[in-house]
Motif scaffolding. Structure first.
Motif, PDB file in Angstrom:
ATOM      1  N   SER A   1      -2.294   7.108  -1.033  1.00  0.00           N
ATOM      2  CA  SER A   1      -2.323   8.641  -1.672  1.00  0.00           C
ATOM      3  C   SER A   1      -0.820   8.678  -0.911  1.00  0.00           C
ATOM      4  O   SER A   1      -0.156   8.326  -0.025  1.00  0.00           O
ATOM      5  N   SER A   2      -0.540   9.846  -2.384  1.00  0.00           N
ATOM      6  CA  SER A   2       0.894  10.233  -1.504  1.00  0.00           C
ATOM      7  C   SER A   2       0.811  11.287  -0.125  1.00  0.00           C
ATOM      8  O   SER A   2       0.392  11.205   0.339  1.00  0.00           O
ATOM      9  N   ILE A   3       2.469  10.784   0.551  1.00  0.00           N
ATOM     10  CA  ILE A   3       2.637  10.564   1.800  1.00  0.00           C
ATOM     11  C   ILE A   3       2.599  12.161   1.239  1.00  0.00           C
ATOM     12  O   ILE A   3       3.044  13.310   1.323  1.00  0.00           O
TER      13      ILE A   3
ATOM     14  N   GLN B   1      -2.535  12.186   1.717  1.00  0.00           N
ATOM     15  CA  GLN B   1      -3.287  14.239   1.530  1.00  0.00           C
ATOM     16  C   GLN B   1      -4.411  13.161   1.444  1.00  0.00           C
ATOM     17  O   GLN B   1      -5.634  14.270   1.357  1.00  0.00           O
ATOM     18  N   SER B   2      -4.742  11.961   1.351  1.00  0.00           N
ATOM     19  CA  SER B   2      -6.118  11.730   1.332  1.00  0.00           C
ATOM     20  C   SER B   2      -6.326  12.363   2.718  1.00  0.00           C
ATOM     21  O   SER B   2      -8.146  11.460   3.133  1.00  0.00           O
ATOM     22  N   GLY B   3      -6.082  11.940   4.056  1.00  0.00           N
ATOM     23  CA  GLY B   3      -6.212  12.102   5.438  1.00  0.00           C
ATOM     24  C   GLY B   3      -6.007  10.969   6.319  1.00  0.00           C
ATOM     25  O   GLY B   3      -6.199  10.871   7.868  1.00  0.00           O
ATOM     26  N   SER B   4      -5.562   9.881   5.925  1.00  0.00           N
ATOM     27  CA  SER B   4      -4.994   8.683   6.497  1.00  0.00           C
ATOM     28  C   SER B   4      -3.919   8.627   7.454  1.00  0.00           C
ATOM     29  O   SER B   4      -3.027   9.467   6.696  1.00  0.00           O
ATOM     30  N   VAL B   5      -3.487   7.759   7.736  1.00  0.00           N
ATOM     31  CA  VAL B   5      -2.733   8.391   9.120  1.00  0.00           C
ATOM     32  C   VAL B   5      -2.071   6.666   9.507  1.00  0.00           C
ATOM     33  O   VAL B   5      -3.373   5.836   9.549  1.00  0.00           O
ATOM     34  N   ASN B   6      -1.054   6.440   8.762  1.00  0.00           N
ATOM     35  CA  ASN B   6      -0.523   4.983   9.178  1.00  0.00           C
ATOM     36  C   ASN B   6       0.425   4.876  10.154  1.00  0.00           C
ATOM     37  O   ASN B   6       1.516   5.893   9.541  1.00  0.00           O
ATOM     38  N   ILE B   7       0.546   3.848  11.096  1.00  0.00           N
ATOM     39  CA  ILE B   7       1.587   3.619  11.370  1.00  0.00           C
ATOM     40  C   ILE B   7       2.100   2.285  11.583  1.00  0.00           C
ATOM     41  O   ILE B   7       1.737   1.097  11.760  1.00  0.00           O
ATOM     42  N   TRP B   8       3.513   2.046  11.617  1.00  0.00           N
ATOM     43  CA  TRP B   8       4.610   0.903  10.377  1.00  0.00           C
ATOM     44  C   TRP B   8       5.366   0.527  11.751  1.00  0.00           C
ATOM     45  O   TRP B   8       6.474   1.810  12.660  1.00  0.00           O
TER      46      TRP B   8
ATOM     47  N   ALA C   1      -9.193  16.037   4.928  1.00  0.00           N
ATOM     48  CA  ALA C   1      -8.095  16.423   3.746  1.00  0.00           C
ATOM     49  C   ALA C   1      -6.691  15.748   3.868  1.00  0.00           C
ATOM     50  O   ALA C   1      -6.409  15.388   5.141  1.00  0.00           O
ATOM     51  N   ALA C   2      -6.088  16.637   3.655  1.00  0.00           N
ATOM     52  CA  ALA C   2      -4.416  16.361   3.920  1.00  0.00           C
ATOM     53  C   ALA C   2      -4.040  16.275   5.470  1.00  0.00           C
ATOM     54  O   ALA C   2      -3.819  17.722   5.987  1.00  0.00           O
ATOM     55  N   CYS C   3      -3.343  15.288   5.778  1.00  0.00           N
ATOM     56  CA  CYS C   3      -2.319  15.367   7.484  1.00  0.00           C
ATOM     57  C   CYS C   3      -1.527  15.532   6.951  1.00  0.00           C
ATOM     58  O   CYS C   3       0.087  15.369   6.706  1.00  0.00           O
TER      59      CYS C   3
ATOM     60  N   CYS D   1      -2.297  17.294  12.267  1.00  0.00           N
ATOM     61  CA  CYS D   1      -2.835  18.302  12.428  1.00  0.00           C
ATOM     62  C   CYS D   1      -3.042  18.178  10.814  1.00  0.00           C
ATOM     63  O   CYS D   1      -2.186  17.588   9.831  1.00  0.00           O
ATOM     64  N   ALA D   2      -4.431  18.698  10.123  1.00  0.00           N
ATOM     65  CA  ALA D   2      -4.649  18.470   9.013  1.00  0.00           C
ATOM     66  C   ALA D   2      -4.896  20.107   8.345  1.00  0.00           C
ATOM     67  O   ALA D   2      -5.717  20.793   8.930  1.00  0.00           O
ATOM     68  N   ALA D   3      -5.522  19.914   6.764  1.00  0.00           N
ATOM     69  CA  ALA D   3      -5.597  21.506   6.090  1.00  0.00           C
ATOM     70  C   ALA D   3      -6.700  21.259   6.168  1.00  0.00           C
ATOM     71  O   ALA D   3      -7.277  22.118   5.907  1.00  0.00           O
TER      72      ALA D   3
END
Length: 186
Positions: free
Chosen positions: A58-60, A77-84, A100-102, A118-120
């Motif tokens: 989803s949107s960053i 925006q979906s609340g996930s966190v990805n580390i690259w 909710a959004a991170c 931290c998130a919405a």
């Protein structure tokens, strides 16, 4: 210093830039995220991104570098966190936990094993990237968390929200030890 025009800057993404972070002390690099879920790594001396990462779902909504500058992190925006991992150009870890959004990614400056988000959804989460899961969740904000910063020794985090409240959280106890109410100042 390289200057980007709006056309040059937006062209590689093809979408609206929704998050950006400039970290010149680690090699004149910048991160951007867009509304199509693409994260790009930029060098200041180039008009084209060094790397593009897609598949975020989803949107960053937030981007940052971790203490180890070869790791970039993106919240969605979906609340996930990805580390690259910038060296292998692969996902180092992908975690889901916010509802909710991170909004914010706060790296631990002394350790690349942990990151705070931290998130919405009014929560702060501490993630262990080795275990690829949340090790703590701090609840107590009454509105969307909009700003946060870790103490230099990584023992507490200050988090502000849309209600005007600033809470100082002790990370070892998970409790607020000081609160400031900006909205009700006299």
């Amino acid at each position: 210093m390289q200057k980007f025009s709006k056309t040059e800057y937006l062209a590689p993404h093809g979408s609206l830039i929704t998050a950006a972070k400039v970290v010149p002390k680690i090699g004149n690099l910048a991160l951007t995220g867009d509304d199509s879920g693409v994260v790009s790594v930029w060098r200041f001396d180039s008009e084209r991104p060094l790397l593009n990462f897609s598949g975020n779902g989803s949107s960053i909504s937030a981007v940052n570098f971790l203490a180890k500058p070869t790791l970039a992190v993106a919240g969605t925006q979906s609340g996930s966190v990805n580390i690259w991992d910038l060296e292998t150009q692969k996902v180092h870890a992908s975690v889901k936990g916010h509802r909710a959004a991170c909004n914010l990614i706060v790296p631990f400056q002394t350790d690349t094993t942990f990151v705070a988000t931290c998130a919405a959804d009014k929560t702060i989460k501490i993630w262990d990237l080795r275990k690829k899961g949340s090790v703590a969740t701090y609840k107590g904000h009454t509105s969307n968390i909009t700003s946060a910063e870790l103490s230099p020794d990584c023992r507490w985090i200050a988090a502000g929200d849309e209600s005007g409240s600033l809470k100082l959280w002790d990370l070892s106890t998970g409790k607020v030890f000081q609160e400031f109410d900006h909205a009700n100042q006299s």
